[in-house]
Design a protein around this motif. Structure first.
Motif, PDB file in Angstrom:
ATOM      1  N   UNK A   1       0.840  -1.190   0.000  1.00  0.00           N
ATOM      2  CA  UNK A   1       0.000   0.000   0.000  1.00  0.00           C
ATOM      3  C   UNK A   1       0.878   1.244   0.000  1.00  0.00           C
ATOM      4  N   UNK A   2       0.418   2.284  -0.693  1.00  0.00           N
ATOM      5  CA  UNK A   2       1.182   3.520  -0.742  1.00  0.00           C
ATOM      6  C   UNK A   2       1.099   4.242   0.600  1.00  0.00           C
ATOM      7  N   UNK A   3       2.028   5.142   0.788  1.00  0.00           N
ATOM      8  CA  UNK A   3       2.078   5.888   2.047  1.00  0.00           C
ATOM      9  C   UNK A   3       0.851   6.769   2.187  1.00  0.00           C
ATOM     10  N   UNK A   4       0.422   7.009   3.441  1.00  0.00           N
ATOM     11  CA  UNK A   4      -0.701   7.920   3.649  1.00  0.00           C
ATOM     12  C   UNK A   4      -0.339   9.317   3.153  1.00  0.00           C
ATOM     13  N   UNK A   5      -1.327   9.988   2.624  1.00  0.00           N
ATOM     14  CA  UNK A   5      -1.140  11.346   2.124  1.00  0.00           C
ATOM     15  C   UNK A   5      -1.484  12.348   3.220  1.00  0.00           C
ATOM     16  N   UNK A   6      -0.870  13.516   3.116  1.00  0.00           N
ATOM     17  CA  UNK A   6      -1.186  14.641   3.990  1.00  0.00           C
ATOM     18  C   UNK A   6      -1.783  15.702   3.076  1.00  0.00           C
ATOM     19  N   UNK A   7      -3.059  15.995   3.265  1.00  0.00           N
ATOM     20  CA  UNK A   7      -3.757  16.940   2.401  1.00  0.00           C
ATOM     21  C   UNK A   7      -4.037  18.218   3.187  1.00  0.00           C
ATOM     22  N   UNK A   8      -3.515  19.313   2.667  1.00  0.00           N
ATOM     23  CA  UNK A   8      -3.779  20.628   3.241  1.00  0.00           C
ATOM     24  C   UNK A   8      -4.851  21.297   2.395  1.00  0.00           C
TER      25      UNK A   8
END
Length: 165
Positions: A1-8
């Protein structure tokens, strides 16, 4: 699984973190297993360029290849100015800009001084934001489509039209 994203998520002029589609988007991002932060910009009724840059400095804690910035209206210009000087050593995954602009707005002359303070580094923005997407509305009374298209060209971004009756 890809890394978790940080969405601003960055609001714009006369808006807050609780307005428009911002809380909905943050919820969607979190439901998908990623982090979302809605950036609260100070006094959006009478924005001050330097203060908004400080707000972004405070809240953009992680800028890396798992970062996505979603901005609206004046928040686009503010975010792009910030990213122009903070992406020299790193890349972010994506920038999504809704009703963004870089030119003064005929319908909102009170923002001209704010807008003119922005200094965008086109090369940095084009090379350090891996995916760039601009949304334009076909009937936005405040941000006419030609101004959004100019932002698209500056960023060399994909563009999506939101058609409203």
């Amino acid at each position: 699984m890809s890394s978790p994203k940080k969405v601003y998520i960055v609001h714009g002029y006369k808006a807050s973190a609780q307005d428009h589609w911002f809380p909905w988007l943050a919820n969607q991002v979190r439901t998908a297993g990623h982090e979302a932060k809605i950036v609260a910009l100070t006094d959006s009724e009478q924005p001050e360029f330097t203060v908004w840059q400080q707000d972004l400095q405070r809240d953009f804690q992680q800028l890396d290849e798992n970062t996505i910035v979603v901005a609206h209206s004046l928040g686009c210009l503010s975010s792009l100015n910030f990213l122009s000087s903070h992406l020299m050593q790193t890349k972010i995954q994506a920038g999504i800009f809704v009703a963004g602009f870089v030119d003064t707005l005929p319908a909102l002359p009170e923002l001209s001084h704010f807008i003119q303070q922005a200094q965008l580094n086109e090369s940095v923005l084009q090379t350090k934001i891996q995916t760039r997407l601009v949304f334009v509305s076909n009937n936005d009374p405040l941000v006419p489509p030609p101004l959004v298209i100019r932002l698209r060209h500056l960023l060399k971004a994909q563009i999506e039209e939101v058609v409203q009756a």
